[in-house]
Design an enzyme around this catalytic site. Structure first.
Site, short mmCIF file in Angstrom:
data_model
loop_
_atom_site.label_atom_id
_atom_site.label_comp_id
_atom_site.label_asym_id
_atom_site.label_seq_id
_atom_site.Cartn_x
_atom_site.Cartn_y
_atom_site.Cartn_z
N ASP A 131 29.46 -7.16 49.58
CA ASP A 131 29.80 -6.02 48.71
C ASP A 131 28.62 -5.09 48.51
O ASP A 131 28.61 -4.31 47.55
CB ASP A 131 30.29 -6.52 47.35
CG ASP A 131 31.76 -6.91 47.36
OD1 ASP A 131 32.39 -6.76 48.43
OD2 ASP A 131 32.29 -7.35 46.32
N ASP A 190 26.61 -19.22 46.90
CA ASP A 190 26.00 -17.94 46.56
C ASP A 190 24.89 -17.62 47.56
O ASP A 190 24.42 -18.50 48.29
CB ASP A 190 25.43 -17.97 45.14
CG ASP A 190 26.53 -17.82 44.09
OD1 ASP A 190 27.67 -17.48 44.47
OD2 ASP A 190 26.25 -18.05 42.90
N ASP A 192 21.77 -17.18 47.52
CA ASP A 192 20.45 -17.81 47.48
C ASP A 192 20.52 -19.32 47.70
O ASP A 192 19.51 -20.01 47.56
CB ASP A 192 19.76 -17.52 46.16
CG ASP A 192 20.54 -18.03 44.96
OD1 ASP A 192 21.77 -17.83 44.95
OD2 ASP A 192 19.95 -18.63 44.04
N ASP A 284 34.61 -18.66 37.90
CA ASP A 284 34.55 -20.04 38.34
C ASP A 284 35.09 -21.00 37.28
O ASP A 284 35.89 -21.89 37.56
CB ASP A 284 33.12 -20.41 38.74
CG ASP A 284 32.09 -19.90 37.72
OD1 ASP A 284 32.48 -19.48 36.61
OD2 ASP A 284 30.89 -19.92 38.03
#
Length: 553
Positions: A131, A190, A192, A284
């Site tokens: 995004d 994610d 990282d 989540d």
């Protein structure tokens, strides 16, 4: 109860002080300050006891689980499941999603780690959901995907022209692609996160032979925990969450909050729960609660660690904590009625979700830390007519603090700093919780946590520029400065008139608020290291893209 919090009335002096300021202040204290302060103390005492009981309950459960070897994931016999899978060679189709937004420092690490997972190459798909708003960065991410495609990995690069729904919207759109229909499970990382190569082998088998399982959650391992004091303090807080809260939830009623990453979902369970929703900033947790109400079960694998990065700047950490505190409170407001009237789960599970998971851990824990220890206790020091029992003001919080910090023994020497820092952060969390409960402004604020990757190592040798007066002014947090002044005033009052030496704590806590308020928590902000780095960086990127594109063509 009234006698418990009220001290002995002061004897009137023989000397006439009628009309003096001292008598006036005493009358105001007794008639106007003392009644609401007594009520506030009673409320805070109840909240403190609630949190203490919850901590003691989890301590007892985790000790029983560890000493008796009853961790939930050990009951599924993973090795036997893996052997059966290897013999039958009926590997399920797995989708791995990597949502990202302007992750220039870490996108290579996450894509490289996921593409290196050991699983039959024709049985898993890597879906990069980008995004990013920077076109140059988008092209770099797409080039990285093409590099792994050439190595034989099935990588799909997906981008959107908008950020509707933020992360939840990206994950939801990713599941609608035609090539996903054959996938049975979806893994989320994610940008990282860097999973080990055997991650799928240590998670997917749980779901194959246990059709009631919807989620397998792994634990986080922080690669930059030793970067600065702030990251060490974050590690102390999150270690308790994973080692105790997640493990207890998994071992008792097989429910806990999905951490948003490093987890494997059964796609059927996501669809049964209604899919991803963007009504809060904790999509989540929202999905986990809805799936649990449908009767699905979760398992937490505590010995499976996935490397990731902690926020190393206070600005990034503050935004993250706002989202993590505001979102659950807002979700609690929206789902309370649905949880109460749900008929598919037991009363015990509904009680656990509403009382323990939401009310005590997500709301009470923040409020009692800030309002009791930073507001009510300091005010009670200036009102001698109110007596605060030491077991409530000292012993209960001390026990709770020891339990919370027991999961990070290597950082016990930072315990005092951790307490002071957590009290300051409880100010931010309490505000965020109230915003979430009321649905006020910033309730849906989503600021992506900045990740630095290896950038701090590369740029640490750069000499920071001299701070201008305007830049220093921008770093000031006036609400924290006001709190620091308030606690400093009470500390001085206690030094002069008090008898219990509470000024020691008050001075330390006021210093903590001043440090945060003046913007001296960290010195790792990238913009301070090199304010003009952004333009130069992306200029080089665009030049490099042109060269790489020509080479590929």
């Amino acid at each position: 109860m009234r006698n418990l919090f009220q001290g002995e009335p002061e004897e009137k002096s023989a000397y006439d002080f009628t009309g003096s300021f001292t008598d006036m202040w005493r009358d105001i204290r007794v008639s106007m300050v003392m009644p609401p302060l007594t009520v506030a103390i009673c409320i805070c005492v109840v909240m403190s006891v609630m949190m203490f009981i919850e901590r003691m309950y989890m301590t007892v459960v985790i000790l029983l689980v560890k000493f008796m070897g009853k961790k939930k994931y050990t009951q599924y016999k993973l090795e036997a499941l893996k052997e059966d899978l290897e013999q039958n060679r009926s590997y399920p189709m797995v989708l791995v999603q990597i949502p990202m937004f302007n992750e220039k420092e870490v996108y290579k690490l996450s894509i490289g780690s996921v593409c290196s997972l050991t699983w039959p190459s024709d049985r898993f798909i890597v879906q990069v959901l980008d995004d990013s708003t920077n076109e140059a960065l988008r092209k770099l991410v797409e080039l990285e995907c093409k590099k792994w495609i050439e190595r034989g990995v099935n990588v799909k690069y997906e981008s959107r022209n908008n950020r509707n729904g933020y992360k939840a919207g990206a994950l939801r759109d990713g599941l609608t692609k035609d090539y996903v229909f054959d996938c049975e499970f979806v893994v989320i990382f994610d940008a990282d996160f860097q999973p080990d190569k055997d991650f799928l082998w240590r998670t997917v088998p749980y779901l194959l032979e246990n059709p009631e399982l919807a989620l397998v959650q792994a634990r986080w391992k922080f690669v930059n925990a030793d970067e600065c004091i702030m990251t060490r303090l974050q590690e102390m807080s999150l270690a308790y969450h994973f080692a105790v809260e997640q493990e207890v939830g998994s071992s008792t009623c097989q429910f806990f909050g999905f951490n948003g990453t490093a987890g494997v979902w059964r796609i059927k369970a996501i669809e049964d729960a209604g899919g991803w929703k963007d009504r809060t900033t904790v999509e989540d947790m929202d999905l986990a609660v809805r799936a649990s109400l449908k009767g699905w079960k979760f398992v937490f694998v505590g010995d499976l660690n996935v490397k990731n990065e902690l926020p190393s700047t206070f600005k990034a950490y503050r935004y993250q904590q706002h989202r993590w505190s505001c979102g659950p409170a807002n979700l609690f407001r929206k789902m309370t009625k649905e949880i109460i009237f749900c008929e598919r789960v037991s009363f015990w599970k509904k009680f656990h979700v509403l009382y323990a998971f939401f009310f005590v851990r997500k709301i009470i824990a923040h409020w009692v830390t800030f309002f009791f220890y930073c507001i009510v206790i300091p005010i009670s020091i200036m009102v001698p007519e109110v007596h605060l029992p030491k077991p409530i003001a000292i012993y209960i919080p001390a026990t709770t603090t020891i339990l919370n910090s027991s999961c990070t023994l290597r950082s016990l020497h930072l315990l005092v700093l951790w307490i002071l820092f957590e009290n300051v952060m409880s100010f931010h969390r309490s505000k965020a919780t109230i915003i979430g409960l009321l649905g006020a402004n910033r309730v849906n604020e989503w600021v992506v946590t900045e990740k630095l990757g290896n950038a701090t190592k590369q740029k640490s040798c750069v000499r920071p520029p001299k701070r201008t007066r305007s830049r220093v002014f921008e770093r000031l947090l006036f609400s924290e400065l006001v709190m620091g002044l308030f606690l400093l005033y009470v500390a001085c009052y206690d030094m002069i008139f008090g008898k219990d030496h509470m000024f020691v704590y008050l001075l330390l806590q006021s210093c903590a608020f001043f440090v945060v308020g003046l913007g001296y928590v960290d010195e790792w902000d990238r913009k301070l290291v090199h304010p003009d780095l952004s333009d130069e960086y992306y200029g080089l990127i665009e030049h490099r893209i042109t060269i790489l594109t020509n080479q590929l063509v």
